[in-house]
Design an enzyme around this catalytic site. Structure first.
Site, PDB file in Angstrom:
ATOM      1  N   THR A  51       0.704  -1.024  -0.073  1.00 46.73           N
ATOM      2  CA  THR A  51       0.095  -0.030  -0.068  1.00 46.73           C
ATOM      3  C   THR A  51       0.946   1.216   0.038  1.00 46.73           C
ATOM      4  OG1 THR A  51      -1.794  -1.264   1.285  1.00 46.73           O
ATOM      5  CG2 THR A  51      -1.993   1.093   1.260  1.00 46.73           C
ATOM      6  N   TYR A 138      -2.277 -11.104   1.844  1.00 50.58           N
ATOM      7  CA  TYR A 138      -2.204  -9.682   2.267  1.00 50.58           C
ATOM      8  C   TYR A 138      -3.402  -9.306   2.859  1.00 50.58           C
ATOM      9  CZ  TYR A 138      -0.986  -4.734   2.422  1.00 50.58           C
ATOM     10  OH  TYR A 138      -0.751  -3.583   2.670  1.00 50.58           O
ATOM     11  N   LYS A 168       0.249 -11.684   5.986  1.00 53.42           N
ATOM     12  CA  LYS A 168       0.525 -10.166   6.392  1.00 53.42           C
ATOM     13  C   LYS A 168      -0.796  -9.846   6.859  1.00 53.42           C
ATOM     14  CE  LYS A 168       2.053  -5.607   4.772  1.00 53.42           C
ATOM     15  NZ  LYS A 168       1.003  -4.724   4.887  1.00 53.42           N
ATOM     16  N   SER A 170      -2.852  -6.768   8.293  1.00 52.59           N
ATOM     17  CA  SER A 170      -3.144  -5.294   8.142  1.00 52.59           C
ATOM     18  C   SER A 170      -4.781  -5.100   8.753  1.00 52.59           C
ATOM     19  CB  SER A 170      -2.660  -4.723   7.156  1.00 52.59           C
ATOM     20  OG  SER A 170      -1.326  -4.879   6.928  1.00 52.59           O
ATOM     21  N   GLY A 194       0.802  -6.074  10.490  1.00 53.69           N
ATOM     22  CA  GLY A 194       1.176  -5.066   9.850  1.00 53.69           C
ATOM     23  C   GLY A 194       0.537  -3.558  10.285  1.00 53.69           C
ATOM     24  N   ASP A 196       1.686  -1.061  12.677  1.00 51.73           N
ATOM     25  CA  ASP A 196       2.678  -0.737  13.183  1.00 51.73           C
ATOM     26  C   ASP A 196       2.610  -0.392  14.526  1.00 51.73           C
ATOM     27  OD1 ASP A 196       3.461  -0.685  10.545  1.00 51.73           O
ATOM     28  OD2 ASP A 196       4.882   0.549  10.568  1.00 51.73           O
ATOM     29  N   VAL A 211       5.294  -6.276   9.011  1.00 50.12           N
ATOM     30  CA  VAL A 211       5.777  -5.643   7.756  1.00 50.12           C
ATOM     31  C   VAL A 211       5.081  -4.099   8.034  1.00 50.12           C
ATOM     32  CG1 VAL A 211       5.294  -5.562   5.161  1.00 50.12           C
ATOM     33  CG2 VAL A 211       5.420  -7.686   6.528  1.00 50.12           C
ATOM     34  N   SER A 213       5.434   0.447   7.354  1.00 56.67           N
ATOM     35  CA  SER A 213       5.822   1.554   6.698  1.00 56.67           C
ATOM     36  C   SER A 213       7.021   2.251   7.583  1.00 56.67           C
ATOM     37  CB  SER A 213       4.962   2.756   6.450  1.00 56.67           C
ATOM     38  OG  SER A 213       4.303   3.137   7.593  1.00 56.67           O
TER      39      SER A 213
END
Length: 312
Positions: A51, A138, A168, A170, A194, A196, A211, A213
Site C-alpha cells: 500500500t 495480504y 500479512k 493489516s 501490519g 505498526d 511488515v 511503513s
C-alpha cells in the site's frame, strides 16, 4: 512443500517507491535506499508494491532493481495483487523471473469475493502461476472491503495452496489475529503483523514478524523493541512502542506523510506520490521537521539547516 530459504520473520519494510517531481520512478536512489535500510535501520527484508509503495499505481519492473548482486537484503517479497486474475498471474510470473523470494496477494476489491471458497480459488490460481515461490496472503480489509476473517481463510489453506507460507495481517482485529496464530501453531506459518502502532500487542498474541511503513525510518528502534520483548523486558519494550511508534502516529502513516518523513530522516529524496494522492504540504513538512529535530532524529546537517526540499 519445502523452500530453501529460512522463514520470513523479524522486520520487513514496506517499500516506498521513490519518484521524481513529474511522477516517474526515481531509479537512481534505489541503491542508496537499500543501503540505508540495511546499514542504518538494520532491516534486511522488504515487501514491495505494498500500500505504501502505491501498489496498483506502479509497475513491478521497479523491483528488478532491488534484486541485484551486492545488495545485502535477505528476502524480497513482491505484492502481485490486481483487480483481474490474469494480471495477478502475469505479475506473479514476472516476480519469479526476476528472482523474488516470495509473492503476496490482496483480495480483489472491485468485483469482490464474498465467500472464503471464492477468495481461496482466486488466490490458488495466482499462487499456481509461480509454483516455486512462497505465497503470502495480504489481509487488509479496511482497504479491500473484503471482510472474510483471516482465521476462517487459513482453515485448511494448505490443502488448496501448498505454497502458502504465511499472512500479512493489516487489521486492528487482534482477536482474529490471535485465532490465526492459535489454530495454526503446527504449521510454522509466518504471522506478519501490519499495524505498526499495535506491534507490541501483536507480539503478545504470537506474531513472528512485522511488515510496515515506519520500519523504513524506525527499523533500528523497533528492532530494539523486538530484542527487549525477546528478553522478556516488557517494560522496556512498552517504552519503545510508546515513545516512538505511538509518537510517530501523530505525524500520520499515509503515503504522502511517510515519503516526507523518510526524506527528512534519511536524506534520500523520495519525491511526491502519484495522483490522486497529493504531495505533503509545506505546513506538514515544517511541523514534522520540528518534531523530528526535538527527538534528534535528523542526522543530516543540510536537513537541519532547511536546505533539502522534500520531494525534490
Amino acid at each position: 512443500m519445502a523452500f530453501p530459504k529460512k522463514k520470513l520473520q523479524g522486520l520487513v519494510a514496506a517499500t516506498i517507491t521513490p519518484m521524481t517531481e513529474n511522477g516517474e520512478i526515481n531509479f537512481s536512489v534505489i541503491g542508496q535506499y537499500v543501503d540505508y535500510l540495511v546499514k542504518e535501520q538494520g532491516v534486511k527484508n522488504i515487501f514491495g508494491k505494498s500500500t505504501l509503495g502505491m501498489s496498483l499505481h506502479v509497475s513491478s519492473s521497479v523491483f528488478r532493481r532491488y534484486i541485484l548482486p551486492g545488495y545485502q537484503l535477505d528476502q524480497v517479497i513482491i505484492h502481485v495483487g490486481a483487480l483481474s486474475l490474469k494480471e495477478s498471474q502475469e505479475l506473479a510470473q514476472h516476480a519469479a523471473e526476476i528472482g523474488a523470494d516470495g509473492i503476496a496477494v490482496i483480495a480483489p476489491f472491485f468485483l469482490k469475493p464474498w465467500t472464503k471458497d471464492i477468495l481461496i480459488n482466486f488466490l490458488k490460481e495466482v499462487a499456481a502461476a509461480a509454483p516455486a515461490l512462497p505465497f503470502y496472503y495480504y489481509h487488509i480489509p479496511a482497504l479491500t472491503g473484503v471482510k472474510i476473517r483471516a482465521e476462517e481463510l487459513l482453515d485448511g489453506i494448505l490443502d488448496k495452496i501448498p505454497t502458502f507460507q504465511g499472512l500479512k495481517f493489516s487489521d486492528t482485529d487482534l482477536l482474529d489475529f490471535g485465532q490465526c496464530v492459535d489454530q495454526n501453531r503446527q504449521q510454522q506459518f509466518a504471522f506478519l503483523f501490519g499495524v505498526d502502532e499495535q506491534l507490541l500487542s501483536a507480539l503478545v498474541m504470537g506474531a513472528t514478524g512485522a511488515v510496515g511503513s515506519t520500519y523504513n525510518y524506525l527499523g533500528k528502534k523497533t528492532n530494539q523493541m523486538l530484542e527487549a520483548f525477546e528478553q522478556k523486558d516488557f517494560s522496556l519494550a512498552l517504552n519503545y512502542q510508546s515513545c516512538f511508534l505511538i509518537y510517530f502516529s501523530r505525524l500520520g502513516f499515509g503515503v504522502s506523510q511517510t515519503k516526507a518523513i523518510m526524506t527528512l530522516v534519511s536524506g534520500i529524496p523520495m519525491g511526491p506520490p502519484r495522483l490522486p494522492l497529493q504531495k505533503a504540504s509545506r505546513e506538514f513538512t515544517d511541523s514534522a521537521e520540528a518534531k523530528l529535530k526535538s527527538l534528534d532524529f535528523l542526522s543530516f546537517t543540510d536537513l537541519k539547516d532547511g536546505n533539502l526540499e522534500v520531494g525534490s
